[in-house]
Design an enzyme around this catalytic site. Structure first.
Site, mmCIF file in Angstrom:
data_model
loop_
_atom_site.group_PDB
_atom_site.id
_atom_site.type_symbol
_atom_site.label_atom_id
_atom_site.label_comp_id
_atom_site.label_asym_id
_atom_site.label_seq_id
_atom_site.Cartn_x
_atom_site.Cartn_y
_atom_site.Cartn_z
ATOM 1 N N CYS A 140 -3.944 12.176 13.584
ATOM 2 C CA CYS A 140 -4.663 11.108 13.763
ATOM 3 C C CYS A 140 -4.661 9.932 14.917
ATOM 4 O O CYS A 140 -4.042 10.551 15.948
ATOM 5 C CB CYS A 140 -4.309 10.208 12.310
ATOM 6 S SG CYS A 140 -2.608 9.729 12.556
ATOM 7 N N ARG A 198 1.211 14.108 13.978
ATOM 8 C CA ARG A 198 1.826 13.815 12.565
ATOM 9 C C ARG A 198 2.290 15.009 11.829
ATOM 10 O O ARG A 198 1.521 15.608 10.826
ATOM 11 C CB ARG A 198 1.195 12.608 11.768
ATOM 12 C CG ARG A 198 0.792 11.474 12.383
ATOM 13 C CD ARG A 198 0.579 10.325 11.592
ATOM 14 N NE ARG A 198 1.407 9.867 10.609
ATOM 15 C CZ ARG A 198 0.877 8.939 9.859
ATOM 16 N NH1 ARG A 198 -0.402 8.222 10.134
ATOM 17 N NH2 ARG A 198 1.681 8.297 8.946
ATOM 18 N N LYS A 256 0.816 -1.160 -0.217
ATOM 19 C CA LYS A 256 0.112 0.086 -0.126
ATOM 20 C C LYS A 256 0.979 1.513 0.080
ATOM 21 O O LYS A 256 0.640 2.054 -0.929
ATOM 22 C CB LYS A 256 -0.940 0.041 1.218
ATOM 23 C CG LYS A 256 -1.446 1.169 1.619
ATOM 24 C CD LYS A 256 -2.312 1.190 2.819
ATOM 25 C CE LYS A 256 -1.824 1.284 4.326
ATOM 26 N NZ LYS A 256 -1.324 2.955 4.415
ATOM 27 N N ASN A 257 1.755 1.220 0.674
ATOM 28 C CA ASN A 257 2.711 2.559 1.072
ATOM 29 C C ASN A 257 3.641 2.852 -0.100
ATOM 30 O O ASN A 257 4.224 3.986 -0.366
ATOM 31 C CB ASN A 257 3.631 2.627 2.244
ATOM 32 C CG ASN A 257 2.401 2.532 3.435
ATOM 33 O OD1 ASN A 257 1.381 2.923 3.587
ATOM 34 N ND2 ASN A 257 2.908 2.392 4.736
ATOM 35 N N ARG A 317 -8.601 -0.444 4.977
ATOM 36 C CA ARG A 317 -7.480 0.499 4.771
ATOM 37 C C ARG A 317 -6.267 -0.025 4.017
ATOM 38 O O ARG A 317 -5.737 0.339 3.259
ATOM 39 C CB ARG A 317 -7.243 1.846 5.531
ATOM 40 C CG ARG A 317 -8.642 2.826 5.629
ATOM 41 C CD ARG A 317 -7.922 3.811 6.413
ATOM 42 N NE ARG A 317 -6.846 4.273 6.107
ATOM 43 C CZ ARG A 317 -5.725 4.517 6.951
ATOM 44 N NH1 ARG A 317 -5.965 4.672 8.123
ATOM 45 N NH2 ARG A 317 -4.685 4.737 6.382
ATOM 46 N N ASP A 349 4.984 0.053 12.151
ATOM 47 C CA ASP A 349 3.737 -0.509 11.567
ATOM 48 C C ASP A 349 3.569 -1.879 12.027
ATOM 49 O O ASP A 349 2.626 -2.579 11.772
ATOM 50 C CB ASP A 349 3.596 -0.342 10.023
ATOM 51 C CG ASP A 349 3.408 1.098 9.622
ATOM 52 O OD1 ASP A 349 2.975 2.041 10.456
ATOM 53 O OD2 ASP A 349 3.491 1.515 8.500
HETATM 54 C C1 UD1 Z 1 4.737 6.422 6.519
HETATM 55 C C2 UD1 Z 1 4.018 5.171 6.616
HETATM 56 C C3 UD1 Z 1 3.131 4.978 7.829
HETATM 57 C C4 UD1 Z 1 4.531 4.541 8.635
HETATM 58 C C5 UD1 Z 1 5.491 5.745 8.731
HETATM 59 C C6 UD1 Z 1 6.772 5.199 9.599
HETATM 60 C C7 UD1 Z 1 2.809 5.679 4.218
HETATM 61 C C8 UD1 Z 1 1.852 6.225 3.583
HETATM 62 N N1 UD1 Z 1 2.829 5.812 5.479
HETATM 63 O O1 UD1 Z 1 4.264 7.428 7.137
HETATM 64 O O2 UD1 Z 1 2.634 3.594 7.551
HETATM 65 O O3 UD1 Z 1 3.953 4.313 9.978
HETATM 66 O O4 UD1 Z 1 5.762 5.986 7.423
HETATM 67 O O5 UD1 Z 1 7.482 4.348 8.967
HETATM 68 O O6 UD1 Z 1 3.858 5.409 3.645
HETATM 69 N N2 UD1 Z 1 7.826 13.771 11.111
HETATM 70 C C9 UD1 Z 1 8.417 15.153 11.593
HETATM 71 N N3 UD1 Z 1 7.967 16.027 10.438
HETATM 72 C C10 UD1 Z 1 7.516 15.749 9.271
HETATM 73 C C11 UD1 Z 1 7.356 14.296 8.843
HETATM 74 C C12 UD1 Z 1 7.513 13.495 9.982
HETATM 75 O O7 UD1 Z 1 8.578 15.399 12.426
HETATM 76 O O8 UD1 Z 1 7.617 16.576 8.384
HETATM 77 C C13 UD1 Z 1 8.222 12.715 12.010
HETATM 78 C C14 UD1 Z 1 6.825 12.055 12.265
HETATM 79 O O9 UD1 Z 1 5.932 12.745 13.289
HETATM 80 C C15 UD1 Z 1 7.415 10.714 12.772
HETATM 81 C C16 UD1 Z 1 8.593 10.488 11.914
HETATM 82 O O10 UD1 Z 1 8.886 11.696 11.668
HETATM 83 O O11 UD1 Z 1 7.754 10.585 14.196
HETATM 84 C C17 UD1 Z 1 8.465 9.483 10.753
HETATM 85 O O12 UD1 Z 1 7.362 9.965 10.184
HETATM 86 P P1 UD1 Z 1 7.136 9.632 8.471
HETATM 87 O O13 UD1 Z 1 8.245 8.513 8.008
HETATM 88 O O14 UD1 Z 1 7.189 10.897 7.839
HETATM 89 O O15 UD1 Z 1 5.836 8.892 8.392
HETATM 90 P P2 UD1 Z 1 4.898 8.872 7.104
HETATM 91 O O16 UD1 Z 1 5.472 9.279 5.803
HETATM 92 O O17 UD1 Z 1 3.721 9.800 7.377
#
Ligand code: UD1
Length: 422
Positions: A119, A124, A24-25, A402, A310
């Site tokens: 969420c 996030r 999915k991701n 989902r 995850d």
């Molecule tokens: C993706 C995955 C999700 C998984 C996560 C971590 C998808 C659609 N979702 O989510 O299933 O749980 O990776 O492996 O691929 N952060 C910041 N600032 C930002 C962005 C992130 O501080 O601008 C922090 C987040 O709060 C978190 C960490 O960085 O603590 C990692 O998040 P991130 O890797 O960005 O997760 P997603 O891409 O949203």
């Protein structure tokens, strides 16, 4: 959104072969790249049939693309390329909609994307996405709950995408997509190394991009003038694979998890093995066999190649019914423990202290009516139900849908007693 429930009669040992669907991701950003960055049609094979994929297609349609999903083949025609707004109603359903931000500003010079909220797993932020795009020269403002990004032409830049919890998958993907059409070279350091980023880089390169270093912490993107459509096969879903490995473990089963890839699952394999599970990698996937007695192990989640957040809830489900005490520390989303209270209602003994859960193994789960509150928190309730004595009813199954393609059919095919009722 359906209000389906799962009814599970626990206690069956899982036996047989189950095939993992595609990731999915990985699919979500790949569909975005095909719809927004490309000038011609792409065909994506092995697409998982999931609500999140439908939601992403909805966002891409609003942006002018045409999407056709036939079984597991998704054809994307980028269309006229002029709409640049991803509205609140769509983005709130799926945070991954934020992936359109970078590509839109790279392609059209303008993007207006609703700010995704928090969420169920906690706050996030998207600050790294925004600072990355600013580094590429986008001017970013926030108005009325929307992120507005503008740039006449993005320019390559050097940047780190390291946040307080390490690299960000989403920010790495967003900036990488935007930088493909920027003028000059972009170097991302502290880039996310997740397999889904590698798959996205492979897709972009097949579209004509020039990206080096996908899967390493330093990614170099040499900007090109335009990208074209391509054909791509999405990688298997490592989280679904890990979930089936735990399903085998928690029922003390004997299951071949087909399509699972060893290099995607090293940390999960290592922890399951440490707990006593036998994992034998074969050409087709992972053959999981399980002795009666498993032991407690400690787990810390971290970015790839570390143990994935995850898979945290599923591992906690397994640790709930082994002998001994385990500590599971969540380093990515420190509040991601909503599944704990439901597991405790099923007889587990789990206490949360800051970002750690302390799990005292109990002999067994006892069935109860429980409610899924997010995707992976829902998955562990199904796992607990499989191992519980008696009938477990899991409601709000739409969270599980989902990210898992027909999980009940796949589990039933290896001997679980699980049915979906509307
Ligand atoms: C993706 C995955 C999700 C998984 C996560 C971590 C998808 C659609 N979702 O989510 O299933 O749980 O990776 O492996 O691929 N952060 C910041 N600032 C930002 C962005 C992130 O501080 O601008 C922090 C987040 O709060 C978190 C960490 O960085 O603590 C990692 O998040 P991130 O890797 O960005 O997760 P997603 O891409 O949203």
């Amino acid at each position: 959104m359906t209000m389906d429930k799962f009814i599970i009669q626990g206690g069956n040992r899982l036996e047989g072969t189950v095939a993992v669907s595609s990731s999915k991701n990985a699919t979500l950003p790949i569909a975005v790249a095909a719809a927004i960055l490309s000038d011609s049609v792409s065909i994506i094979y092995n697409v998982p049939r999931l609500q999140d994929v439908n939601s992403m297609c909805g966002v891409l349609e609003v942006l002018g693309a045409k999407t056709y999903l036939d079984e597991a083949t998704l054809t994307i025609d980028p269309g006229p390329h002029d709409a640049y707004e991803a509205p609140y109603d769509l983005v709130r359903k799926m945070r991954a909609s934020i992936y359109v931000l970078g590509p839109l500003v790279a392609k059209l010079g303008k993007a207006r994307v609703s700010f995704p909220g928090g969420c169920a797993i906690g706050p996030r932020p998207v600050d790294l996405h925004l600072t990355g795009l600013e580094k590429l020269g986008a001017n970013i403002t926030i108005e009325h709950g929307y992120i507005v990004a503008e740039a006449s032409k993005l320019k390559g830049a050097d940047m780190s995408l390291r946040g307080p919890r390490g690299s960000s998958v989403g920010a790495t993907g967003n900036v990488m997509m935007a930088a493909t059409l920027a003028e000059g070279t972009t170097t991302i350091s502290d880039a996310a190394c997740e397999p889904e980023i590698v798959d996205l880089a492979d897709m972009l390169n097949a579209m004509g991009a020039d990206i080096e270093g996908g899967g390493t912490p330093i990614i170099k993107i040499h900007g090109v003038k335009e990208l074209h459509g391509t054909e791509h096969i999405v990688i298997p879903d490592r989280i679904e694979a890990g979930t089936f490995m735990v399903a085998a473990a928690i029922t003390r089963g004997d299951v071949l998890v087909k399509n699972a890839l060893p290099h995607h699952l090293e940390a999960v394999t290592e922890k399951l093995t440490e707990a006593g599970v036998n994992i034998n990698w074969q050409g087709e996937g992972a053959h999981v066999t399980v002795p009666d007695k498993l032991s407690a192990v400690d787990v810390r989640t971290s970015p790839f190649p570390g143990f994935p957040t995850d898979m945290q809830s599923q591992m906690m489900g397994l640790m709930s019914i082994v002998e001994g005490i385990s500590v599971i520390t969540e380093n990515i989303y420190p509040d991601r423990f909503i599944h704990v209270s439901e597991l405790n209602r099923m007889g587990a003994n789990i206490r949360v202290e800051d970002s750690s859960a302390i799990i005292k193994g109990v002999e067994k789960f006892s069935s109860a009516p429980v409610m899924a509150s997010d995707l992976r928190a829902g998955a562990v309730l199904v796992l607990a139900g499989l191992a519980a004595e008696g009938e477990t009813v899991v409601s709000r199954v739409y969270h599980i849908d989902r990210g898992y393609e027909q999980i009940e059919c796949k589990l039933a095919s290896i001997g679980a007693d699980i049915v979906r009722i509307p």
